[in-house]
Design an enzyme around this catalytic site. Structure first.
Site, PDB file in Angstrom:
ATOM      1  N   HIS A   1       0.976  -1.099   0.021  1.00 39.08           N
ATOM      2  CA  HIS A   1      -0.002  -0.001   0.071  1.00 39.08           C
ATOM      3  C   HIS A   1       0.867   1.377  -0.069  1.00 39.08           C
ATOM      4  O   HIS A   1       2.172   1.215   0.402  1.00 39.08           O
ATOM      5  CB  HIS A   1      -1.045  -0.137   1.218  1.00 39.08           C
ATOM      6  CG  HIS A   1      -0.220  -0.251   2.471  1.00 39.08           C
ATOM      7  ND1 HIS A   1       0.047  -1.447   3.217  1.00 39.08           N
ATOM      8  CD2 HIS A   1       0.156   0.706   3.631  1.00 39.08           C
ATOM      9  CE1 HIS A   1       0.804  -1.283   4.160  1.00 39.08           C
ATOM     10  NE2 HIS A   1       0.602   0.148   4.326  1.00 39.08           N
TER      11      HIS A   1
ATOM     12  N   CYS B   1       1.267   2.081  12.419  1.00 37.92           N
ATOM     13  CA  CYS B   1       2.479   1.745  11.385  1.00 37.92           C
ATOM     14  C   CYS B   1       2.532   3.043  10.512  1.00 37.92           C
ATOM     15  O   CYS B   1       2.048   3.989  10.747  1.00 37.92           O
ATOM     16  CB  CYS B   1       1.864   0.466  10.614  1.00 37.92           C
ATOM     17  SG  CYS B   1       0.536   0.928   9.441  1.00 37.92           S
TER      18      CYS B   1
END
Length: 629
Positions: free
Chosen positions: A67, A175
């Protein structure tokens, strides 16, 4: 917004032709571009790769979620691919990946898009959901599986805590991109805690902002907080609580272990000034080690940069930097000057960062001043060198803490003057005065120690080489390795070139031995390890001992003893051969600076080769055949 608003049939690949990680990333990127979701295919592919370089998006359980947020994305989208055979993706559980979801978010993606993307990550934690996707026969069936899952979840609000008796556990997940791992970790913790009847509340720090924020009341009720994050998390409100700090992947793959630690309060107590109750950092190292390693790690760029520049100057001639020499070369003099100035800062920087680790920013200036005094006061005798720098760093740090403590009672209107006036003046004064008083006797101790080392001969020299070389392989870049290397630097600074030669040679052995072993004992290593072994040749040649860490982490009981034996043998041979090295770093690139000309260089290479072969043979005998494991 629904997930199927972002995932369409024209961005699906139910059967991929890719055979490796780069291939599947290329195919998914191509699918997004063909579907008109990208502005710039190459730029988006670079953004995807940049995220992979941070840490793999192969989260395990057969799932990979590459991503990126990028201006190269025209509109938020999801591409899906499937491989029933599985593709090696460097996943966290070392298993092949079967389901691939590439998430493309625009730089300006709003919360509705980000929520849908993060929701997909949560769904993938459901085993039945993954199995249904693997069995789907058509794009329409994939869409229906996702829609059904969303309908099941629709209307359910995130619970603040699991309804159960017992102590409340809090957690924060985060994250770097805040899209996938953040929510997968949160769901895994909540699901596992729910199954075990453990009350938990999890805050997610995602791209769309903080969700399920921990309130002061939550923090007051809890004794333990799990911080599973690969990015910075504000922990200023966790003062006095046991805090477990781990990478976000630990929450995804080891939720039971984290919850067990939380129940046992197996974690240091966090304080808002960054210290822990038991003097340990987040990696479990004691305060002394933490402070020392902070100094050494910040000193190393000066060692490497300055030392190699000095080494390069010797290529023009041993005396090429001396204007009075027939070998004089202006460029060599410039290299020597720049490298020498960098080298001069070793001890002050070491002391400064030790002190700042202890007392935060106010400790840096007195630490640097103390370190400078260590090497400049009594300079005719060499000063007190690294020994004085270590003492100066710890002295400045703890003295600064004492100054801060002593000024706590000042009126609030003087707070602004503390950091800019009171702390530096008092701490620099105290550190400087004490160092001026103790530096002369420290210099005597330091020079006496070096004289003793220079007086060693015969078997004693070999024993010293065994110790220095072996220490370089114990933890491969950790405290023991750094202690041996710093000792070598200290003796180099004093004109003894044999210790640094043993340290560098010993540090080259671990990666070189793993490279040799993975080449000649292929059945003892996985495919990934054999590929890493090729890189280890270059890392070992460049004196980057950390190149052996992946092998040691996977099999420490066999790799570390083998590496220590080989490095110790190399250190002993280096000392017995009487080899000296005038460069502090550089590996094979500074082989020309080994004392003794061609003969010295040949013996040095022989010592390194011998140790590497010894370790490689030990590994060949000790490691198990991976085909039978």
């Amino acid at each position: 917004m629904k997930i199927t608003d972002l995932l369409k049939k024209d961005t699906m690949l139910l059967s991929t032709d890719a055979s490796d990680k780069n291939g599947i990333l290329d195919e998914l990127t191509e699918k997004l571009e063909t579907a008109g979701r990208l502005n710039d295919r190459d730029k988006f592919r670079e953004a995807i790769q940049a995220r992979e370089d941070q840490s793999t998006t192969g989260v395990g359980d057969g799932i990979a979620i590459p991503h990126a947020k990028s201006e190269a994305v025209k509109e938020p989208a999801i591409a899906f691919a499937r491989s029933r055979e599985g593709i090696e993706y460097e996943s966290l559980d070392s298993q092949p990946a079967h389901l691939f979801f590439m998430i493309a978010a625009t730089d300006s993606a709003d919360n509705t898009h980000l929520n849908a993307l993060s929701r997909l990550s949560s769904f993938l934690m459901d085993t039945d959901f993954r199995e249904n996707l693997l069995k789907a026969e058509s794009e329409e069936e994939v869409m229906e599986i996702i829609n059904t899952k969303e309908r099941e979840e629709d209307g359910e609000e995130e619970e603040e805590t699991t309804e159960a008796s017992g102590d409340l556990i809090l957690a924060v997940t985060a994250c770097p991109t805040g899209i996938a791992h953040t929510y997968m970790a949160a769901d895994k913790l909540k699901d596992t805690a729910g199954q075990r009847g453990i009350p938990i509340k999890v805050q997610t720090n995602g791209s769309s902002g903080v969700k399920n924020r921990l309130t002061p009341d939550d923090i007051e009720r809890a004794d333990v907080i799990i911080v599973a994050a690969d990015t910075k998390v504000d922990m200023s409100g966790f003062d006095g609580k046991h805090v477990i700090e781990v990478p976000v992947s630990k929450a995804i793959h080891e939720p039971d272990k984290l919850l067990d630690r939380a129940l046992q309060k197996d974690a240091p107590v966090h304080h808002s000034d960054g210290k822990k109750e038991d003097g340990e950092d987040s990696k479990g190292r004691s305060g002394i080690y933490k402070h020392l390693m902070n100094g050494v790690s910040n000193m190393l760029p000066f060692v490497v940069g300055g030392g190699i520049l000095i080494a390069f100057s010797f290529f023009f001639g041993i005396n090429a930097a001396d204007p009075e020499s027939d070998q004089y070369n202006r460029f060599a003099e410039m290299l020597d000057t720049v490298g020498g100035n960098a080298f001069f800062f070793l001890v002050p920087i070491l002391a400064g960062f030790i002190a700042s680790s202890i007392a935060d920013r106010p400790g840096f200036a007195p630490g640097v001043v103390g370190g400078y005094i260590a090497v400049s006061s009594g300079a005719a005798d060499g000063g007190s060198g690294f020994l004085g720098g270590l003492i100066a760093g710890f002295l400045a740090g703890y003295l600064t803490l004492a100054v801060k403590k002593g000024l706590e009672g000042l009126p609030a209107w003087l707070d602004g003057l503390k950091t800019v006036l009171f702390y530096p003046v008092l701490a620099i004064f105290g550190t400087g005065m004490i160092m001026l008083l103790i530096n002369p006797p420290l210099t005597g101790v330091y020079t006496g120690l070096l004289s003793w080392l220079e007086g060693l001969s015969g078997a004693n020299v070999a024993i010293l080489g065994i110790i220095v070389g072996g220490m370089m392989a114990v933890d491969m870049g950790g405290p023991v390795n750094k202690a041996a290397y710093t000792f070598g630097l200290a003796t180099l600074d004093a004109g003894n070139y044999s210790i640094i030669a043993a340290a560098m040679a010993g540090g080259m052995v671990p990666p070189l031995s793993l490279a040799l072993a993975s080449t000649f004992f292929k059945n003892k290593f996985t495919k990934e390890e054999r590929e890493a072994g090729k890189t280890a040749y270059a890392l070992g040649a460049c004196f980057i001992t950390e190149g052996a860490i992946p092998f040691a982490a996977a099999d420490p009981a066999r790799v570390i003893p083998s590496a220590v034996v080989g490095s110790a043998a190399t250190g002993a041979l280096t000392m017995l051969f009487g080899i000296g090295l005038t460069a502090p770093h550089g590996g094979i690139f500074v082989i020309g600076l080994v004392e003794g000309g061609f003969t010295g260089a040949a013996l040095y290479i022989l010592a390194i080769a011998a140790g590497s072969i010894i370790s490689a043979i030990m590994l060949g005998f000790l490691k198990k055949d991976v085909r039978k494991a």
